[in-house]
Design an enzyme around this catalytic site. Structure first.
Site, short mmCIF file in Angstrom:
data_model
loop_
_atom_site.label_atom_id
_atom_site.label_comp_id
_atom_site.label_asym_id
_atom_site.label_seq_id
_atom_site.Cartn_x
_atom_site.Cartn_y
_atom_site.Cartn_z
N GLU A 23 0.83 -1.21 0.00
CA GLU A 23 0.00 0.00 0.00
C GLU A 23 0.86 1.25 0.00
O GLU A 23 0.57 2.22 -0.73
CB GLU A 23 -0.95 0.00 1.20
CG GLU A 23 -2.04 -1.03 1.13
CD GLU A 23 -3.05 -0.78 0.02
OE1 GLU A 23 -3.25 0.39 -0.39
OE2 GLU A 23 -3.64 -1.76 -0.45
N ASN A 27 0.95 3.88 -3.02
CA ASN A 27 0.64 5.30 -2.80
C ASN A 27 1.72 6.19 -3.41
O ASN A 27 1.42 7.17 -4.10
CB ASN A 27 0.51 5.61 -1.31
CG ASN A 27 -0.89 5.48 -0.80
OD1 ASN A 27 -1.80 5.08 -1.51
ND2 ASN A 27 -1.07 5.81 0.47
N ARG A 82 -9.66 4.82 -7.38
CA ARG A 82 -8.86 4.74 -6.16
C ARG A 82 -9.81 4.70 -4.98
O ARG A 82 -10.74 5.52 -4.89
CB ARG A 82 -7.92 5.95 -6.05
CG ARG A 82 -6.89 5.97 -7.15
CD ARG A 82 -5.75 5.06 -6.75
NE ARG A 82 -5.01 4.60 -7.88
CZ ARG A 82 -4.68 3.33 -8.07
NH1 ARG A 82 -5.09 2.40 -7.27
NH2 ARG A 82 -3.94 2.97 -9.08
#
Length: 124
Positions: A23, A27, A82
């Site tokens: 993650e 990002n 997203r």
């Protein structure tokens, strides 16, 4: 590789760390460098107290409002599907999450996770 260790929810610690790191890197790759190319660095350290620290750093656009960015379901990119759950996932899978950022200079995410202790060579 970090040894497999199940926790109460039967999710292994190794997979928790892998998911949180994924993650954080996602990002950085998706949000830090929207129209440019740049570096994302990953540093991981295992301490003698069996605590793992993972740092993900980029030199991208930075985050103007960290508190807002960390709210579940908040996204700056809703047109590209997203979900806005990256920080929430990191926070729930790791024991500690720290996010520091400067607009125009990049973001640093530091996550820690305590591994299960090993006693007399056996997993506890």
């Amino acid at each position: 590789e970090i040894g497999v260790r199940l926790v109460g929810s039967e999710m292994c610690i190794r997979d928790s760390i892998k998911t949180a790191v994924s993650e954080a890197v996602t990002n950085a790759a998706v949000h830090a460098y929207r129209d440019t190319i740049g570096d994302v660095t990953l540093h991981m350290k295992l301490y003698s107290n069996r605590e793992v620290t993972v740092t993900v750093r980029d030199g991208g656009c930075g985050i103007t409002d960290i508190a807002r960015a960390m709210e579940p379901l908040f996204t700056t990119d809703p047109d590209n599907e997203r979900s806005g759950m990256g920080f929430a996932i990191m926070e729930s899978f790791m024991d500690n999450l720290s996010v520091k950022s400067q607009p125009g200079r990049g973001t640093k995410v530091v996550m820690t996770k305590r591994l299960s202790p090993v006693l007399n060579g056996k997993k506890s």
